[in-house]
Design a protein around this motif. Structure first.
Motif, PDB file in Angstrom:
ATOM      1  N   CYS A 116      24.387  -1.081  59.673  1.00 27.08           N
ATOM      2  CA  CYS A 116      23.994  -2.847  59.901  1.00 27.08           C
ATOM      3  C   CYS A 116      21.997  -2.564  60.056  1.00 27.08           C
ATOM      4  O   CYS A 116      21.439  -1.594  59.992  1.00 27.08           O
ATOM      5  N   ALA A 117      21.443  -4.112  59.593  1.00 26.90           N
ATOM      6  CA  ALA A 117      19.675  -3.427  59.693  1.00 26.90           C
ATOM      7  C   ALA A 117      19.264  -3.628  61.192  1.00 26.90           C
ATOM      8  O   ALA A 117      18.040  -2.802  60.998  1.00 26.90           O
TER       9      ALA A 117
ATOM     10  N   ASN B  78      17.272   8.269  69.401  1.00 24.33           N
ATOM     11  CA  ASN B  78      17.646   9.884  69.067  1.00 24.33           C
ATOM     12  C   ASN B  78      17.487  10.423  68.133  1.00 24.33           C
ATOM     13  O   ASN B  78      16.958  11.293  67.711  1.00 24.33           O
ATOM     14  N   LEU B  79      18.288   9.366  67.601  1.00 22.58           N
ATOM     15  CA  LEU B  79      18.118   9.545  65.889  1.00 22.58           C
ATOM     16  C   LEU B  79      17.670   8.461  65.264  1.00 22.58           C
ATOM     17  O   LEU B  79      18.470   7.632  65.447  1.00 22.58           O
ATOM     18  N   GLY B  80      16.633   8.632  64.557  1.00 22.84           N
ATOM     19  CA  GLY B  80      15.854   6.942  64.324  1.00 22.84           C
ATOM     20  C   GLY B  80      15.252   7.506  62.647  1.00 22.84           C
ATOM     21  O   GLY B  80      15.153   8.197  61.810  1.00 22.84           O
ATOM     22  N   ALA B  81      15.319   6.112  62.329  1.00 25.25           N
ATOM     23  CA  ALA B  81      15.108   5.702  60.600  1.00 25.25           C
ATOM     24  C   ALA B  81      13.931   5.712  60.338  1.00 25.25           C
ATOM     25  O   ALA B  81      12.826   6.190  61.672  1.00 25.25           O
ATOM     26  N   LEU B  82      12.736   5.715  58.826  1.00 27.17           N
ATOM     27  CA  LEU B  82      11.816   5.777  59.391  1.00 27.17           C
ATOM     28  C   LEU B  82      11.447   3.936  59.148  1.00 27.17           C
ATOM     29  O   LEU B  82      10.612   3.886  58.187  1.00 27.17           O
ATOM     30  N   GLY B  83      12.255   2.872  59.860  1.00 26.60           N
ATOM     31  CA  GLY B  83      11.850   1.401  59.486  1.00 26.60           C
ATOM     32  C   GLY B  83      13.474   1.621  61.018  1.00 26.60           C
ATOM     33  O   GLY B  83      13.710   1.719  61.190  1.00 26.60           O
ATOM     34  N   GLU B  84      13.785   0.079  60.264  1.00 26.01           N
ATOM     35  CA  GLU B  84      14.984  -0.718  61.632  1.00 26.01           C
ATOM     36  C   GLU B  84      15.953  -0.597  60.833  1.00 26.01           C
ATOM     37  O   GLU B  84      16.033   0.231  59.816  1.00 26.01           O
ATOM     38  N   ALA B  85      16.974  -0.371  61.896  1.00 26.49           N
ATOM     39  CA  ALA B  85      18.315   0.351  60.573  1.00 26.49           C
ATOM     40  C   ALA B  85      19.147   0.447  62.078  1.00 26.49           C
ATOM     41  O   ALA B  85      18.824   0.575  63.371  1.00 26.49           O
ATOM     42  N   GLY B  86      20.427  -0.076  62.606  1.00 25.72           N
ATOM     43  CA  GLY B  86      21.388  -0.009  63.642  1.00 25.72           C
ATOM     44  C   GLY B  86      22.517  -0.042  62.691  1.00 25.72           C
ATOM     45  O   GLY B  86      22.709   0.206  61.496  1.00 25.72           O
ATOM     46  N   ALA B  87      23.872   0.620  63.729  1.00 24.73           N
ATOM     47  CA  ALA B  87      24.863   0.285  63.167  1.00 24.73           C
ATOM     48  C   ALA B  87      26.324   0.077  64.238  1.00 24.73           C
ATOM     49  O   ALA B  87      25.721  -0.962  65.400  1.00 24.73           O
TER      50      ALA B  87
ATOM     51  N   ALA C 266      22.307  -8.524  56.851  1.00 24.52           N
ATOM     52  CA  ALA C 266      22.385  -7.482  58.204  1.00 24.52           C
ATOM     53  C   ALA C 266      22.810  -6.642  57.554  1.00 24.52           C
ATOM     54  O   ALA C 266      23.202  -5.359  58.095  1.00 24.52           O
ATOM     55  N   ARG C 267      22.338  -6.601  56.257  1.00 28.30           N
ATOM     56  CA  ARG C 267      22.437  -4.905  55.777  1.00 28.30           C
ATOM     57  C   ARG C 267      22.079  -3.839  56.064  1.00 28.30           C
ATOM     58  O   ARG C 267      20.097  -4.056  56.197  1.00 28.30           O
TER      59      ARG C 267
END
Ligand SMILES: Cc1ncc(COP(=O)(O)O)c(C=O)c1O
Length: 368
Positions: free
Chosen positions: A59-60, A188-197, A230-231
């Motif tokens: 998700c976003a 610790n595992l980060g995107a290059l912007g916003e992200a979640g799950a 919230a994709r």
């Protein structure tokens, strides 16, 4: 201010990794696919495998994950949700976003929800508990699950800071009904912007979770509930697939550097080191020390070119939108004494040694 040792400098990604990310970006640009698609499925599958869950829904961001978990568990107006007095604000924010009321509970001296106080705040309106694995330290989930057994209370784990933490071999986020993860760049595992799950051991939640993140539809134009957008962005999923490959190596770096801190600072009488980091459940997300001389130490580190951060300066129930008049002695003490030292995979051992030397030179007796 330019620091000699910044708290976190993501521009330190190794050149080889930067090139892989650039290649991935070109590939996505050539494909012209920017929403959904294979990279999102690939990431969800990798995540479910790593978390040992039957599915994962990308998700976003982590805040949307918390809000959607509450919605899927039918928590809303008139309901109470127990949350710790210290967390990133999203934990309480999500509860308010669904119309429920956050009920705050004090934390222990590690900053984790004080489970022994659950009995004091539970009412007939309590519909959920959100334990937060703060700084990557895990809450005692078996005790929480025991507490809710035979009660109509759901458990949503805020594992935003705990990707890579395990308790009794079981990953953070997989103990409760639904687990929420964040892949914000500093994680610790980060995107290059916003992200979640969102993750769960219960496969019956998958359909609704997928619908909620996608305007209440599974198939285009077939809306069966009120959801939201919230994709996860396809580009972020594609970057996360590249970055996931580095995760284990980064965890080893973090663990090694945390050990260097421990060895070097363990005998400082005026300093408390994060004890929960020793119990084998910690993902080395933040290395938080505590001292009554926190503000002076922060200034001292600043003057030596070292950036440190306070996670967090104010208990949530002392912030204006969430205010209550109850006192939370441990939360208030932690907010006054906590300080996070730099800990990330791109820090060198020499830098950690330098930070420790500076801390050892600090004389609390001379600070006012
Ligand atoms: C404990 C906690 N909960 C929730 C969140 C929200 O995650 P996001 O920033 O991805 O919305 C964060 C992110 O910093 C967090 O640390």
């Amino acid at each position: 201010m330019k620091f000699k040792i910044p708290f976190l400098d993501l521009a330190r990604f190794p050149e080889e990794l930067k090139n892989s990310l650039r290649e991935k970006f070109s590939e996505m640009l050539d494909k012209g696919l920017f929403s959904g698609g294979n990279e999102v499925f690939k990431f969800e599958n990798k995540l479910a495998l790593y978390q040992k869950t039957p599915f994962a829904v990308a998700c976003a961001n982590g805040t949307d994950a918390l809000e959607i978990a509450l919605r899927v568990l039918k928590i809303g107006q008139g309901d109470e949700v127990i949350v710790p007095a210290i967390s990133w604000v999203s934990t309480a924010e999500a509860v308010c976003l669904v119309g429920a009321k956050p009920i705050f509970i004090d934390v222990d001296l590690s900053g984790l929800m004080d489970i022994s106080k659950l009995d004091l705040v539970i009412t007939s309106r309590t519909k959920a508990i959100i334990p937060v694995h703060l700084y990557g330290q895990m809450v005692d989930m078996p005790s929480i699950m025991q507490f809710v057994k035979n009660k109509p209370i759901k458990v949503i784990e805020d594992a935003a800071q705990a990707f890579g933490s395990h308790l009794k071999g079981r990953p953070a986020g997989t103990w409760g009904d639904i687990g929420c993860l964040s892949f914000y760049p500093s994680k610790n595992l980060g995107a290059l912007g916003e992200a979640g799950a969102l993750i769960s051991q219960n496969p019956t939640f998958e359909t609704e979770l997928r619908a909620y993140i996608n305007h209440g539809q599974l198939l285009r134009d077939e809306h069966f509930l009120v959801g939201k957008n919230a994709r996860m962005d396809s580009l972020q999923a594609s970057f996360l697939n590249v970055l996931f490959e580095c995760f284990e190596e980064w965890q080893q770096n973090r663990s090694y550097l945390a050990e260097v801190y421990w060895e070097s600072l363990k005998d400082m009488a005026w300093l408390n080191l994060p004890r929960k980091t020793l119990n084998g459940t910690y993902n080395f997300h933040l290395f938080t020390i505590q001292t009554a001389f926190r503000n002076q130490l922060k200034d001292f580190l600043n003057n030596a070119g070292i950036q440190s951060i306070i996670h967090y300066p104010t208990p949530i129930p002392k912030m204006k939108p969430y205010f209550d008049s109850i006192t939370y002695p441990n939360a208030e003490r932690i907010c006054n004494e906590i300080l996070s030292l730099p800990l990330n995979p791109w820090l060198t051992e020499n830098e950690v040694n330098y930070i420790c030397e500076v801390i050892k030179k600090f004389n609390p007796n001379l600070s006012s």
